[in-house]
Design an enzyme around this catalytic site. Structure first.
Site, PDB file in Angstrom:
ATOM      1  N   LEU A  67      -7.714   5.937   8.082  1.00  0.00           N
ATOM      2  CA  LEU A  67      -7.122   7.146   7.515  1.00  0.00           C
ATOM      3  C   LEU A  67      -6.085   6.710   6.497  1.00  0.00           C
ATOM      4  O   LEU A  67      -5.397   5.696   6.693  1.00  0.00           O
ATOM      5  CB  LEU A  67      -6.445   7.995   8.597  1.00  0.00           C
ATOM      6  CG  LEU A  67      -7.321   8.642   9.668  1.00  0.00           C
ATOM      7  CD1 LEU A  67      -6.438   9.347  10.698  1.00  0.00           C
ATOM      8  CD2 LEU A  67      -8.304   9.630   9.053  1.00  0.00           C
ATOM      9  N   ASP A  68      -5.927   7.478   5.423  1.00  0.00           N
ATOM     10  CA  ASP A  68      -4.881   7.177   4.455  1.00  0.00           C
ATOM     11  C   ASP A  68      -3.517   7.225   5.134  1.00  0.00           C
ATOM     12  O   ASP A  68      -3.295   8.007   6.075  1.00  0.00           O
ATOM     13  CB  ASP A  68      -4.898   8.198   3.310  1.00  0.00           C
ATOM     14  CG  ASP A  68      -6.142   8.097   2.450  1.00  0.00           C
ATOM     15  OD1 ASP A  68      -6.863   7.082   2.550  1.00  0.00           O
ATOM     16  OD2 ASP A  68      -6.387   9.048   1.671  1.00  0.00           O
ATOM     17  N   ARG A  69      -2.605   6.437   4.613  1.00  0.00           N
ATOM     18  CA  ARG A  69      -1.253   6.363   5.171  1.00  0.00           C
ATOM     19  C   ARG A  69      -0.596   7.736   5.347  1.00  0.00           C
ATOM     20  O   ARG A  69      -0.013   8.011   6.407  1.00  0.00           O
ATOM     21  CB  ARG A  69      -0.385   5.470   4.277  1.00  0.00           C
ATOM     22  CG  ARG A  69       1.038   5.296   4.765  1.00  0.00           C
ATOM     23  CD  ARG A  69       1.817   4.378   3.845  1.00  0.00           C
ATOM     24  NE  ARG A  69       3.135   4.092   4.381  1.00  0.00           N
ATOM     25  CZ  ARG A  69       3.727   2.907   4.320  1.00  0.00           C
ATOM     26  NH1 ARG A  69       3.132   1.900   3.730  1.00  0.00           N
ATOM     27  NH2 ARG A  69       4.930   2.736   4.833  1.00  0.00           N
TER      28      ARG A  69
ATOM     29  N   VAL B  29      -1.800  10.591   5.942  1.00  0.00           N
ATOM     30  CA  VAL B  29      -2.634  11.516   6.725  1.00  0.00           C
ATOM     31  C   VAL B  29      -2.426  11.269   8.218  1.00  0.00           C
ATOM     32  O   VAL B  29      -2.238  10.128   8.648  1.00  0.00           O
ATOM     33  CB  VAL B  29      -4.116  11.316   6.356  1.00  0.00           C
ATOM     34  CG1 VAL B  29      -5.030  12.214   7.195  1.00  0.00           C
ATOM     35  CG2 VAL B  29      -4.333  11.580   4.865  1.00  0.00           C
TER      36      VAL B  29
END
Length: 231
Positions: free
Chosen positions: A61-63, A65
């Site tokens: 997951l993106d940071r 998110v």
């Protein structure tokens, strides 16, 4: 050194599922899933210390998110579930808070994305040979006083896909300045949450369905009753 961000609770509070093959966490927004160039504390590192066990990333997951993320406890479990992601048999839903309600309450979005400067993704013409096809489905769930909640299902899994595609239709995610929201959140997070994840267990074959509680933030709490009434 800059102050390290403070995350709610302890790692044990973030666990959604565990057995001798896998462990799943509700990743706090703002924490990298795996080691990054900044050397910040990351969930893989924190989770390995918590379990006292080597862990193997399956997806990311993106940071900025939040939400459900799964690690393998064994390389074989990692490989088996990774194959499910590649075969697109994993079911994954996200929740996104946006400032502008889309024109359509339900739609399928198809764009072509390529990597751009600054760790971004940009939408380009389909003729660009460096671009990859990106497809998602979204559904409008409801509104608060100022914002709107969308359920998003990925068909493909491209970098920053949800962020770029919602930005492209004029409904950027709250806090996501990179993709068109007018201002960032103070903690540099964005209001995108990996809500559910369903996969086949690598040993038993039974379907495992996980759901990550919403972040304990006022903007999310405004939608919690809406989600409870729909479940």
């Amino acid at each position: 050194m800059p102050d390290q961000p403070k995350f709610p609770g302890r790692p044990g509070d973030w666990v959604l599922y565990k057995d001798n093959q896998l462990i799943a966490f509700n990743k706090p927004a703002g924490m990298p899933a795996v080691p990054d160039k900044k050397g910040s504390p990351n969930l893989l590192q924190v989770a390995a210390a918590y379990t006292r066990h080597d862990l193997f990333p399956i997806h990311r997951l993106d940071r900025p998110v939040s939400g459900v993320i799964l690690f393998g406890k064994k390389p074989a479990a990692q490989a088996q579930v990774t194959e499910q992601f590649q075969a697109r048999t994993i079911e994954k839903t996200y929740l996104a808070i946006v400032g502008e309600r889309p024109e359509q309450d339900e739609d399928i979005l198809v764009h072509f994305l390529r990597e751009a400067k600054g760790n971004n993704a940009e939408i380009v013409d389909s003729s660009d040979k460096t671009a990859k096809r990106a497809e998602l489905r979204y559904r409008y769930l409801g509104s608060s006083d100022r914002y709107h909640l969308l359920e998003v299902v990925l068909v493909t899994g491209r970098k920053h896909q949800i962020r770029a595609q919602l930005g492209a239709i004029g409904s950027p995610i709250r806090g996501d300045e990179k993709y068109g929201f007018k201002r960032g959140n103070p903690d540099r997070t964005i209001d995108l949450h990996a809500y559910t994840l369903a996969f086949d267990h690598p040993i038993s074959g039974s379907r495992v369905e996980l759901q990550a509680p919403l972040p304990e933030e006022p903007v999310w709490e405004a939608f919690s009753s809406l989600l409870t009434s729909r479940s």
